[in-house]
Motif scaffolding. Structure first.
Motif, PDB file in Angstrom:
ATOM      1  N   VAL A  17       0.829  -1.201   0.000  1.00 25.48           N
ATOM      2  CA  VAL A  17       0.000   0.000   0.000  1.00 25.48           C
ATOM      3  C   VAL A  17       0.868   1.258   0.000  1.00 25.48           C
ATOM      4  N   MET A  18       1.858   1.286   0.876  1.00 24.09           N
ATOM      5  CA  MET A  18       2.688   2.478   0.984  1.00 24.09           C
ATOM      6  C   MET A  18       3.557   2.667  -0.252  1.00 24.09           C
ATOM      7  N   ARG A  19       3.981   1.575  -0.855  1.00 23.62           N
ATOM      8  CA  ARG A  19       4.819   1.688  -2.051  1.00 23.62           C
ATOM      9  C   ARG A  19       4.026   2.251  -3.218  1.00 23.62           C
ATOM     10  N   MET A  20       2.743   1.932  -3.271  1.00 24.90           N
ATOM     11  CA  MET A  20       1.909   2.430  -4.369  1.00 24.90           C
ATOM     12  C   MET A  20       1.714   3.941  -4.272  1.00 24.90           C
ATOM     13  N   ARG A  21       1.508   4.413  -3.045  1.00 24.85           N
ATOM     14  CA  ARG A  21       1.272   5.855  -2.818  1.00 24.85           C
ATOM     15  C   ARG A  21       0.348   6.430  -3.888  1.00 24.85           C
ATOM     16  N   LEU A  22      -0.890   5.961  -3.868  1.00 30.02           N
ATOM     17  CA  LEU A  22      -1.863   6.388  -4.869  1.00 30.02           C
ATOM     18  C   LEU A  22      -2.043   7.898  -4.858  1.00 30.02           C
ATOM     19  N   ASN A  23      -2.281   8.439  -6.025  1.00 33.26           N
ATOM     20  CA  ASN A  23      -2.549   9.872  -6.150  1.00 33.26           C
ATOM     21  C   ASN A  23      -4.057  10.085  -6.043  1.00 33.26           C
ATOM     22  N   TYR A  24      -4.502  10.509  -4.874  1.00 39.23           N
ATOM     23  CA  TYR A  24      -5.935  10.606  -4.643  1.00 39.23           C
ATOM     24  C   TYR A  24      -6.581  11.800  -5.324  1.00 39.23           C
ATOM     25  N   LYS A  25      -5.786  12.661  -5.906  1.00 42.82           N
ATOM     26  CA  LYS A  25      -6.371  13.762  -6.661  1.00 42.82           C
ATOM     27  C   LYS A  25      -6.979  13.280  -7.978  1.00 42.82           C
ATOM     28  N   ARG A  26      -6.794  11.967  -8.293  1.00 42.36           N
ATOM     29  CA  ARG A  26      -7.441  11.401  -9.476  1.00 42.36           C
ATOM     30  C   ARG A  26      -8.948  11.416  -9.310  1.00 42.36           C
ATOM     31  N   VAL A  27      -9.455  11.489  -8.066  1.00 41.75           N
ATOM     32  CA  VAL A  27     -10.886  11.498  -7.809  1.00 41.75           C
ATOM     33  C   VAL A  27     -11.404  12.921  -7.923  1.00 41.75           C
ATOM     34  N   ALA A  28     -12.381  13.113  -8.787  1.00 42.55           N
ATOM     35  CA  ALA A  28     -12.879  14.463  -9.048  1.00 42.55           C
ATOM     36  C   ALA A  28     -13.542  15.059  -7.810  1.00 42.55           C
ATOM     37  N   THR A  29     -14.260  14.238  -7.066  1.00 44.10           N
ATOM     38  CA  THR A  29     -14.935  14.732  -5.873  1.00 44.10           C
ATOM     39  C   THR A  29     -14.731  13.753  -4.727  1.00 44.10           C
ATOM     40  N   GLY A  30     -14.874  14.269  -3.530  1.00 47.57           N
ATOM     41  CA  GLY A  30     -14.768  13.413  -2.365  1.00 47.57           C
ATOM     42  C   GLY A  30     -15.867  12.374  -2.333  1.00 47.57           C
ATOM     43  N   ARG A  31     -17.030  12.739  -2.868  1.00 47.50           N
ATOM     44  CA  ARG A  31     -18.161  11.810  -2.850  1.00 47.50           C
ATOM     45  C   ARG A  31     -17.825  10.517  -3.570  1.00 47.50           C
ATOM     46  N   GLN A  32     -17.112  10.609  -4.694  1.00 44.04           N
ATOM     47  CA  GLN A  32     -16.770   9.395  -5.440  1.00 44.04           C
ATOM     48  C   GLN A  32     -15.923   8.455  -4.591  1.00 44.04           C
ATOM     49  N   CYS A  33     -14.898   8.990  -3.949  1.00 40.40           N
ATOM     50  CA  CYS A  33     -14.013   8.168  -3.129  1.00 40.40           C
ATOM     51  C   CYS A  33     -14.760   7.585  -1.937  1.00 40.40           C
ATOM     52  N   VAL A  34     -15.523   8.419  -1.239  1.00 45.50           N
ATOM     53  CA  VAL A  34     -16.272   7.945  -0.083  1.00 45.50           C
ATOM     54  C   VAL A  34     -17.289   6.893  -0.507  1.00 45.50           C
TER      55      VAL A  34
END
Length: 204
Positions: free
Chosen positions: A160-177
């Motif tokens: 998980v830590m090695r991947m360090r996903l870029n969470y700004k790929r999600v347009a809105t917080g609602r999508q991620c949540v």
């Protein structure tokens, strides 16, 4: 984060590790940046011994890489093929975890997931993407820990830590949540197949 559990008191070394971890996730410490033990010791007001322990811990997590006579530096960004492999390995572990906990999740466990999701939504609204990353990891960590305790977490965490996903790929917080809530709701309903489907949609 669950109301039913007391807040964990972090040691000084754990607090320093968390700060450096946050600096890496936030991009304040860019890939391939060398870490200077003396500078870190001065920054945190400690001797170099505890700093070495922190560097060793973060190396085990995959965030840092240490080489003989070269010191430690922030690990490089994964090549696309390795990133794909890492995603598949992480998915396999988390699918296993969901299968293991299907009959053992308690109301307290689901309350913990709900609290993390509430904090995740709040972090998105504040545009605190470092906190978003950490809360996202906390959500998955709760499931993995429930399935196999520290032993399974220690296998899973470096991926998980090695991947360090870029969470700004999600347009809105609602999508991620919503992606995470779909996992929790399916687990709550006892629908393991749907929970796995939602998990695979989230880890990408």
């Amino acid at each position: 984060m669950a109301l039913a559990k007391p807040a964990k008191i972090l040691s000084v070394k754990d607090q320093i590790a968390d700060q450096i971890r946050s600096d890496i996730i936030a991009g304040d410490l860019a890939p391939n940046t060398k870490l200077n033990e003396k500078e870190l010791a001065e920054r945190f007001g400690l001797s170099r011994g505890p700093i070495r322990d922190v560097i060793l811990q973060l190396t085990k997590e995959g965030l840092l890489i240490s080489k003989n006579n070269c010191g430690a530096s922030v690990n490089s960004v994964l090549e696309p093929k390795l990133q794909k492999l890492m995603i598949n390995l992480r998915r396999n572990i988390e699918v296993y975890a969901i299968e293991q906990v299907k009959d053992s999740m308690t109301d307290e466990d689901f309350a913990e997931l709900d609290n993390i999701l509430a904090d995740l939504q709040d972090a998105f609204e504040r545009e605190d993407f470092t906190e978003v990353t950490k809360l996202d990891i906390s959500f998955h960590n709760a499931i993995v820990y429930k399935a196999g305790g520290d032993e399974l977490v220690n296998i899973w965490y470096p991926y998980v830590m090695r991947m360090r996903l870029n969470y700004k790929r999600v347009a809105t917080g609602r999508q991620c949540v919503d992606e995470h809530r779909a996992i929790a709701d399916a687990m709550r309903n006892g629908d393991t197949a749907q929970a796995i489907k939602a998990l695979k949609a989230n880890i990408k």
